[in-house]
Design a protein around this motif. Structure first.
Motif, PDB file in Angstrom:
ATOM      1  N   UNK A 195       5.719   5.372  -1.978  1.00 26.84           N
ATOM      2  CA  UNK A 195       6.232   6.370  -1.050  1.00 26.84           C
ATOM      3  C   UNK A 195       5.305   7.534  -0.802  1.00 26.84           C
ATOM      4  N   UNK A 196       4.091   7.504  -1.390  1.00 24.22           N
ATOM      5  CA  UNK A 196       3.143   8.585  -1.120  1.00 24.22           C
ATOM      6  C   UNK A 196       2.732   8.544   0.348  1.00 24.22           C
ATOM      7  N   UNK A 197       2.553   9.699   0.940  1.00 16.09           N
ATOM      8  CA  UNK A 197       2.171   9.781   2.340  1.00 16.09           C
ATOM      9  C   UNK A 197       0.739   9.297   2.535  1.00 16.09           C
ATOM     10  N   UNK A 198       0.395   8.833   3.757  1.00 13.88           N
ATOM     11  CA  UNK A 198      -0.954   8.328   4.025  1.00 13.88           C
ATOM     12  C   UNK A 198      -2.053   9.330   3.709  1.00 13.88           C
ATOM     13  N   UNK A 199      -1.729  10.627   3.738  1.00 13.78           N
ATOM     14  CA  UNK A 199      -2.745  11.639   3.458  1.00 13.78           C
ATOM     15  C   UNK A 199      -3.180  11.674   1.997  1.00 13.78           C
ATOM     16  N   UNK A 200      -2.433  11.054   1.107  1.00  7.39           N
ATOM     17  CA  UNK A 200      -2.812  11.024  -0.310  1.00  7.39           C
ATOM     18  C   UNK A 200      -4.091  10.219  -0.490  1.00  7.39           C
ATOM     19  N   UNK A 201      -4.892  10.592  -1.478  1.00  5.75           N
ATOM     20  CA  UNK A 201      -6.126   9.865  -1.746  1.00  5.75           C
ATOM     21  C   UNK A 201      -5.834   8.441  -2.199  1.00  5.75           C
ATOM     22  N   UNK A 202      -6.800   7.539  -1.931  1.00  2.00           N
ATOM     23  CA  UNK A 202      -6.597   6.128  -2.270  1.00  2.00           C
ATOM     24  C   UNK A 202      -6.372   5.937  -3.767  1.00  2.00           C
ATOM     25  N   UNK A 203      -7.160   6.607  -4.607  1.00  2.15           N
ATOM     26  CA  UNK A 203      -7.008   6.448  -6.055  1.00  2.15           C
ATOM     27  C   UNK A 203      -5.634   6.936  -6.505  1.00  2.15           C
ATOM     28  N   UNK A 204      -5.188   8.040  -5.939  1.00  3.57           N
ATOM     29  CA  UNK A 204      -3.872   8.586  -6.289  1.00  3.57           C
ATOM     30  C   UNK A 204      -2.762   7.624  -5.869  1.00  3.57           C
ATOM     31  N   UNK A 205      -2.900   7.047  -4.678  1.00  2.00           N
ATOM     32  CA  UNK A 205      -1.896   6.110  -4.169  1.00  2.00           C
ATOM     33  C   UNK A 205      -1.867   4.843  -5.013  1.00  2.00           C
ATOM     34  N   UNK A 206      -3.062   4.318  -5.349  1.00  2.00           N
ATOM     35  CA  UNK A 206      -3.135   3.116  -6.184  1.00  2.00           C
ATOM     36  C   UNK A 206      -2.459   3.348  -7.525  1.00  2.00           C
TER      37      UNK A 206
ATOM     38  N   UNK B  54      -0.153   5.535  -8.325  1.00  2.00           N
ATOM     39  CA  UNK B  54       1.288   5.685  -8.171  1.00  2.00           C
ATOM     40  C   UNK B  54       1.961   4.336  -7.910  1.00  2.00           C
ATOM     41  N   UNK B  55       1.347   3.497  -7.087  1.00  3.72           N
ATOM     42  CA  UNK B  55       1.900   2.169  -6.807  1.00  3.72           C
ATOM     43  C   UNK B  55       1.948   1.327  -8.083  1.00  3.72           C
ATOM     44  N   UNK B  56       0.861   1.347  -8.842  1.00  2.00           N
ATOM     45  CA  UNK B  56       0.811   0.576 -10.085  1.00  2.00           C
ATOM     46  C   UNK B  56       1.860   1.058 -11.078  1.00  2.00           C
ATOM     47  N   UNK B  57       1.996   2.374 -11.193  1.00  2.00           N
ATOM     48  CA  UNK B  57       2.968   2.938 -12.136  1.00  2.00           C
ATOM     49  C   UNK B  57       4.394   2.532 -11.755  1.00  2.00           C
ATOM     50  N   UNK B  58       4.693   2.529 -10.469  1.00  2.00           N
ATOM     51  CA  UNK B  58       6.043   2.162 -10.032  1.00  2.00           C
ATOM     52  C   UNK B  58       6.336   0.691 -10.312  1.00  2.00           C
TER      53      UNK B  58
ATOM     54  N   UNK C   7       0.817  -1.217   0.000  1.00  2.00           N
ATOM     55  CA  UNK C   7       0.000   0.000   0.000  1.00  2.00           C
ATOM     56  C   UNK C   7       0.849   1.265   0.000  1.00  2.00           C
ATOM     57  N   UNK C   8       2.119   1.146   0.381  1.00  3.08           N
ATOM     58  CA  UNK C   8       2.995   2.317   0.502  1.00  3.08           C
ATOM     59  C   UNK C   8       4.174   2.256  -0.474  1.00  3.08           C
ATOM     60  N   UNK C   9       4.089   1.403  -1.472  1.00  3.74           N
ATOM     61  CA  UNK C   9       5.235   1.120  -2.335  1.00  3.74           C
ATOM     62  C   UNK C   9       5.771   2.361  -3.037  1.00  3.74           C
TER      63      UNK C   9
END
Length: 201
Positions: A87-98, A100-104, A83-85
């Motif tokens: 490096x986005x902070x926990x305050x980032x939205x779930x869609x944004x974090x997903x 970013x994780x997928x792109x990495x 969920x943190x792969x």
């Protein structure tokens, strides 16, 4: 019972899985408050950390899971860091974090050939009661990662993950199709039997 999570998509999914398993319980989300740090080295440790905290805070039997993606070519990572792969902070939205994780993950596997793109979704599901009883079960779904995200269902890495025996990603499957084969469906299907015995329901 309380689900030690504030992830609405996960709450809907687990209510559906437990209903199919014939478990007559009301599963509610964890009330607002600070998140307990997931400091465990394994999925099981993190699931227990969350379930213990939720049982303590609410006085209710609590269930929790820790799930993630284990990629063969990355030595089993992201694993518990899924969920943190990015490096986005926990305050980032779930869609944004997903996203970013997928792109990495896709960037890290850009030069990896098809035969080495194996991966598995892994889930540890825990139950903890207010009197201290606790148990953990595990589920896994094997497959491989596609090169371009496909589908708009599910969440997390679902658009990248092609389960074994399927020609559609997890994000292209219907909720019922996904539940029947998913790591979380398998783990919570087992947990339903544990809960019947533990809670005498």
């Amino acid at each position: 019972m309380v689900l030690a999570s504030r992830n609405d998509a996960k709450l809907v999914e687990l209510r559906r899985i437990l209903a199919v398993a014939g478990l007559a319980v009301e599963l509610v989300a964890l009330p607002d408050g600070p998140d307990v740090p997931e400091t465990g080295a394994t999925f099981a440790e993190n699931a227990l950390i969350k379930a213990r905290d939720a049982a303590r805070v609410t006085g209710l039997p609590a269930v929790a899971d820790d799930s993630g993606l284990a990629v063969d070519a990355l030595g089993g990572m992201p694993g518990v860091l899924s969920a943190r792969w990015s490096g986005l902070l926990p305050g980032a939205g779930r869609a944004e974090r997903d996203a970013a994780n997928n792109a990495l993950v896709l960037a890290q596997l850009a030069d990896v050939p098809e035969e080495r793109r194996g991966a598995a979704f892994v889930c540890a599901a825990a139950v903890v009661t207010p009197d201290g009883a606790e148990q953990v079960v595990h589920g896994q779904m094997c497959g491989r990662l596609v090169r371009v995200p496909r589908g708009d269902g599910g969440f997390g890495y679902d658009p990248l993950f092609l389960p074994d025996g399927q020609n559609r990603t997890s994000a292209e499957l219907s909720p019922a199709e996904k539940d029947a084969i998913s790591h979380r469906g398998r783990a919570f299907g087992q947990l339903a039997g544990v809960l019947r015995e533990l809670l005498a329901i």
